[in-house]
Design a protein around this motif. Sequence first.
Motif, PDB file in Angstrom:
ATOM      1  N   ASP A   3     -12.068  -8.790  -3.688  1.00  0.00           N
ATOM      2  CA  ASP A   3     -11.062  -9.748  -4.155  1.00  0.00           C
ATOM      3  C   ASP A   3     -10.968  -9.730  -5.678  1.00  0.00           C
ATOM      4  O   ASP A   3     -10.338 -10.586  -6.281  1.00  0.00           O
ATOM      5  CB  ASP A   3     -11.376 -11.159  -3.653  1.00  0.00           C
ATOM      6  CG  ASP A   3     -12.723 -11.667  -4.155  1.00  0.00           C
ATOM      7  OD1 ASP A   3     -13.395 -10.943  -4.918  1.00  0.00           O
ATOM      8  OD2 ASP A   3     -13.102 -12.787  -3.791  1.00  0.00           O
ATOM      9  N   LEU A   4     -11.616  -8.728  -6.305  1.00  0.00           N
ATOM     10  CA  LEU A   4     -11.559  -8.443  -7.735  1.00  0.00           C
ATOM     11  C   LEU A   4     -12.323  -9.438  -8.587  1.00  0.00           C
ATOM     12  O   LEU A   4     -12.149  -9.479  -9.802  1.00  0.00           O
ATOM     13  CB  LEU A   4     -10.097  -8.343  -8.209  1.00  0.00           C
ATOM     14  CG  LEU A   4      -9.242  -7.351  -7.420  1.00  0.00           C
ATOM     15  CD1 LEU A   4      -7.842  -7.280  -7.990  1.00  0.00           C
ATOM     16  CD2 LEU A   4      -9.876  -5.973  -7.400  1.00  0.00           C
ATOM     17  N   GLY A   8      -4.626   5.635  -2.303  1.00  0.00           N
ATOM     18  CA  GLY A   8      -4.993   6.848  -1.590  1.00  0.00           C
ATOM     19  C   GLY A   8      -5.594   6.570  -0.230  1.00  0.00           C
ATOM     20  O   GLY A   8      -5.325   7.278   0.746  1.00  0.00           O
ATOM     21  N   LEU A   9      -6.407   5.527  -0.144  1.00  0.00           N
ATOM     22  CA  LEU A   9      -7.105   5.238   1.104  1.00  0.00           C
ATOM     23  C   LEU A   9      -6.162   4.751   2.197  1.00  0.00           C
ATOM     24  O   LEU A   9      -6.250   5.189   3.350  1.00  0.00           O
ATOM     25  CB  LEU A   9      -8.180   4.172   0.857  1.00  0.00           C
ATOM     26  CG  LEU A   9      -8.978   3.713   2.068  1.00  0.00           C
ATOM     27  CD1 LEU A   9      -9.824   4.850   2.617  1.00  0.00           C
ATOM     28  CD2 LEU A   9      -9.852   2.523   1.708  1.00  0.00           C
ATOM     29  N   THR A  10      -5.252   3.844   1.844  1.00  0.00           N
ATOM     30  CA  THR A  10      -4.408   3.209   2.856  1.00  0.00           C
ATOM     31  C   THR A  10      -3.127   3.964   3.143  1.00  0.00           C
ATOM     32  O   THR A  10      -2.528   3.787   4.213  1.00  0.00           O
ATOM     33  CB  THR A  10      -4.046   1.787   2.423  1.00  0.00           C
ATOM     34  OG1 THR A  10      -3.230   1.838   1.233  1.00  0.00           O
ATOM     35  CG2 THR A  10      -5.299   0.968   2.150  1.00  0.00           C
ATOM     36  N   GLY A  11      -2.662   4.774   2.173  1.00  0.00           N
ATOM     37  CA  GLY A  11      -1.389   5.446   2.346  1.00  0.00           C
ATOM     38  C   GLY A  11      -0.191   4.527   2.181  1.00  0.00           C
ATOM     39  O   GLY A  11       0.949   4.931   2.441  1.00  0.00           O
ATOM     40  N   GLN A  12      -0.425   3.292   1.725  1.00  0.00           N
ATOM     41  CA  GLN A  12       0.683   2.373   1.487  1.00  0.00           C
ATOM     42  C   GLN A  12       1.532   2.837   0.311  1.00  0.00           C
ATOM     43  O   GLN A  12       1.072   3.589  -0.554  1.00  0.00           O
ATOM     44  CB  GLN A  12       0.150   0.966   1.178  1.00  0.00           C
ATOM     45  CG  GLN A  12      -0.530   0.275   2.337  1.00  0.00           C
ATOM     46  CD  GLN A  12      -1.055  -1.098   1.925  1.00  0.00           C
ATOM     47  OE1 GLN A  12      -1.494  -1.288   0.800  1.00  0.00           O
ATOM     48  NE2 GLN A  12      -1.007  -2.048   2.838  1.00  0.00           N
ATOM     49  N   LYS A  13       2.781   2.385   0.265  1.00  0.00           N
ATOM     50  CA  LYS A  13       3.591   2.603  -0.917  1.00  0.00           C
ATOM     51  C   LYS A  13       2.928   1.894  -2.089  1.00  0.00           C
ATOM     52  O   LYS A  13       2.369   0.807  -1.944  1.00  0.00           O
ATOM     53  CB  LYS A  13       5.012   2.086  -0.709  1.00  0.00           C
ATOM     54  CG  LYS A  13       5.816   2.864   0.325  1.00  0.00           C
ATOM     55  CD  LYS A  13       7.233   2.322   0.429  1.00  0.00           C
ATOM     56  CE  LYS A  13       8.055   3.134   1.428  1.00  0.00           C
ATOM     57  NZ  LYS A  13       9.435   2.617   1.543  1.00  0.00           N
ATOM     58  N   PHE A  14       3.045   2.507  -3.267  1.00  0.00           N
ATOM     59  CA  PHE A  14       2.330   1.942  -4.412  1.00  0.00           C
ATOM     60  C   PHE A  14       2.809   0.536  -4.741  1.00  0.00           C
ATOM     61  O   PHE A  14       2.021  -0.326  -5.143  1.00  0.00           O
ATOM     62  CB  PHE A  14       2.493   2.858  -5.635  1.00  0.00           C
ATOM     63  CG  PHE A  14       1.559   2.500  -6.755  1.00  0.00           C
ATOM     64  CD1 PHE A  14       0.208   2.763  -6.652  1.00  0.00           C
ATOM     65  CD2 PHE A  14       2.030   1.891  -7.912  1.00  0.00           C
ATOM     66  CE1 PHE A  14      -0.669   2.436  -7.678  1.00  0.00           C
ATOM     67  CE2 PHE A  14       1.164   1.557  -8.938  1.00  0.00           C
ATOM     68  CZ  PHE A  14      -0.189   1.829  -8.822  1.00  0.00           C
ATOM     69  N   GLU A  15       4.116   0.282  -4.534  1.00  0.00           N
ATOM     70  CA  GLU A  15       4.614  -1.062  -4.823  1.00  0.00           C
ATOM     71  C   GLU A  15       3.980  -2.106  -3.906  1.00  0.00           C
ATOM     72  O   GLU A  15       3.859  -3.282  -4.272  1.00  0.00           O
ATOM     73  CB  GLU A  15       6.139  -1.115  -4.720  1.00  0.00           C
ATOM     74  CG  GLU A  15       6.709  -0.627  -3.400  1.00  0.00           C
ATOM     75  CD  GLU A  15       7.136   0.827  -3.450  1.00  0.00           C
ATOM     76  OE1 GLU A  15       8.117   1.182  -2.798  1.00  0.00           O
ATOM     77  OE2 GLU A  15       6.470   1.594  -4.192  1.00  0.00           O
ATOM     78  N   GLY A  49       0.604  -7.861  -5.541  1.00  0.00           N
ATOM     79  CA  GLY A  49      -0.087  -9.088  -5.900  1.00  0.00           C
ATOM     80  C   GLY A  49      -0.525  -9.158  -7.346  1.00  0.00           C
ATOM     81  O   GLY A  49      -1.127 -10.136  -7.778  1.00  0.00           O
ATOM     82  N   HIS A  50      -0.216  -8.103  -8.118  1.00  0.00           N
ATOM     83  CA  HIS A  50      -0.633  -8.081  -9.520  1.00  0.00           C
ATOM     84  C   HIS A  50       0.147  -9.124 -10.308  1.00  0.00           C
ATOM     85  O   HIS A  50       1.356  -9.283 -10.131  1.00  0.00           O
ATOM     86  CB  HIS A  50      -0.380  -6.692 -10.102  1.00  0.00           C
ATOM     87  CG  HIS A  50      -0.975  -6.509 -11.464  1.00  0.00           C
ATOM     88  ND1 HIS A  50      -2.315  -6.283 -11.654  1.00  0.00           N
ATOM     89  CD2 HIS A  50      -0.415  -6.515 -12.698  1.00  0.00           C
ATOM     90  CE1 HIS A  50      -2.556  -6.153 -12.942  1.00  0.00           C
ATOM     91  NE2 HIS A  50      -1.424  -6.288 -13.601  1.00  0.00           N
ATOM     92  N   PRO A  51      -0.493  -9.877 -11.198  1.00  0.00           N
ATOM     93  CA  PRO A  51       0.204 -10.907 -11.980  1.00  0.00           C
ATOM     94  C   PRO A  51       1.354 -10.328 -12.795  1.00  0.00           C
ATOM     95  O   PRO A  51       1.283  -9.197 -13.290  1.00  0.00           O
ATOM     96  CB  PRO A  51      -0.894 -11.447 -12.900  1.00  0.00           C
ATOM     97  CG  PRO A  51      -2.172 -11.130 -12.206  1.00  0.00           C
ATOM     98  CD  PRO A  51      -1.940  -9.846 -11.484  1.00  0.00           C
ATOM     99  N   GLU A  52       2.406 -11.100 -12.938  1.00  0.00           N
ATOM    100  CA  GLU A  52       3.561 -10.675 -13.718  1.00  0.00           C
ATOM    101  C   GLU A  52       3.186 -10.569 -15.193  1.00  0.00           C
ATOM    102  O   GLU A  52       2.435 -11.398 -15.714  1.00  0.00           O
ATOM    103  CB  GLU A  52       4.713 -11.671 -13.550  1.00  0.00           C
ATOM    104  CG  GLU A  52       5.493 -11.508 -12.259  1.00  0.00           C
ATOM    105  CD  GLU A  52       6.231 -10.180 -12.213  1.00  0.00           C
ATOM    106  OE1 GLU A  52       6.922  -9.836 -13.183  1.00  0.00           O
ATOM    107  OE2 GLU A  52       6.104  -9.483 -11.200  1.00  0.00           O
TER     108      GLU A  52
END
Length: 478
Positions: free
Chosen positions: A21-22, A447-454, A459-462
């Motif tokens: 959770d960083l 790389g692990l999940t293969g999800q689109k990068f977006e 969830g990254h803060p604006e």
Amino acid sequence: MSKTHGNHGRNYIKVTAVYDDLQMIYESAVKFDTDLPEFKTHGGAHIHDDQVTVTAPTTMWIKAFNISPKALEMLLNRMQNGGFDFSKVKCVSGAGQRKDKLKLPMIVIVCILIVAFQLFQQQHGSVYWKKGAREKLKNELLLYSLYDQLKDCFSIPDSPIWMDASTTAQCKKLEEAVGGAMRLAEITGARAFERYTGTQIMKISENNTEAYNNTERISLVSSFAASLFLGDYAPIDYSDGSGMNLFDITKHTWSPECLQACGDDLANKLGEPVPSPKILGNISEYLVMKYNFPKDCKVVAFTGTSDSVFKNGSLTRERIKDKCAEGSWDRFAELLQSTPMGNNGNIEIQPLVSGDYRFNDKNQQVDSFPPETEVRAVIEGQFMARRMYAELRGMKTDPNTRIIATGGASINKSILQVMSDVFNAPVYITDVANSASLGGCYRAKHGLTGQKFEEVVKGHPEPICVAKPTPGAEQLWS
């Protein structure tokens, strides 16, 4: 010394551990100069007598994995002794990054889900594995440290790094070989730069032919670090490969004409480049056995980033800070704020040759400026050059343009205000602790999940706006 700017980080490897959770759980660092004094570096490097050749001992980077108590291997030991469950780590990735992009070079460990490493400060550094090294890399023994096993595996013991400026002759040869500077830029995205790996390789192939012929593989710092975790030669990713003057950015492969100009059999020595989120394989048996990583823990291609639109901007800023601002970034900011936008017509241009070129408001070349004028002249000159280079590559600003600043200089609001004025665009920063660390985490998860990068970064803060163009900036800088 003030830390306003943050460019004091080139002498470090920093270690940060966070949960999935960083949330940070551990932070430490290795200082090359003091923690590894036997290598006799200054700022993590050796500046040679000619003042333009700059290298770093390759084995110093390996030994940094074994220095107690601050380096990676000791950190892993400490976490292991504390009951840390490495068996839940699913993926590793990372980056070799040049110092002016980061406050400190990072090694990041993200536990439970992924592990991301950001290593060293030498994005344009290159490592030369000698013949037979691959077998040692693939057959690491638990009884010995990585340093002891690999210290004799390099045909070139001192790696050229990003500060090196000794390849001007090779830059000219490379540009001539492909049909000129603009042609090279069309192929690789940039004209020939001294620090870029292609001309560094050319210099070694010309001046140290025996060592070059004894080289089995050439790694960038990023792929070198990945190799240590993979237990085999790791390929160079597209992103880092594009900063070598060897990579065809439109075809996503090595340029045959650039390879031919820089060294014999160079394609085989470099290996095939791969997409940045590529899974390279499983983590090495050495790390599985020593730290209980799961055998199916994946290694995603390591990468590197750098401010390639401009050459060695941070070094110039540091030099002027020391010369004009008493070595203080706070004083540097005060001087910058004390002068008006446009610097009353005084400017320092950024030529493609060595030296300082100052011009006053009468367009007359002068030898020096007062400290406050010098500070603004350097910063405005750098951003003018960046805007010019970017526009030559097709970038245009409009009312919707925004600039996102990262790295050490991104905490200096005075510098960011000049950037906003010259580009006539608002400047944003991502006000998140260890944002560079998060980038490595995103890469591994991508790389692990293969999800689109977006999806990975949604969830990254604006970003937060920290500077807007001063009224009149558009008229002055258009």
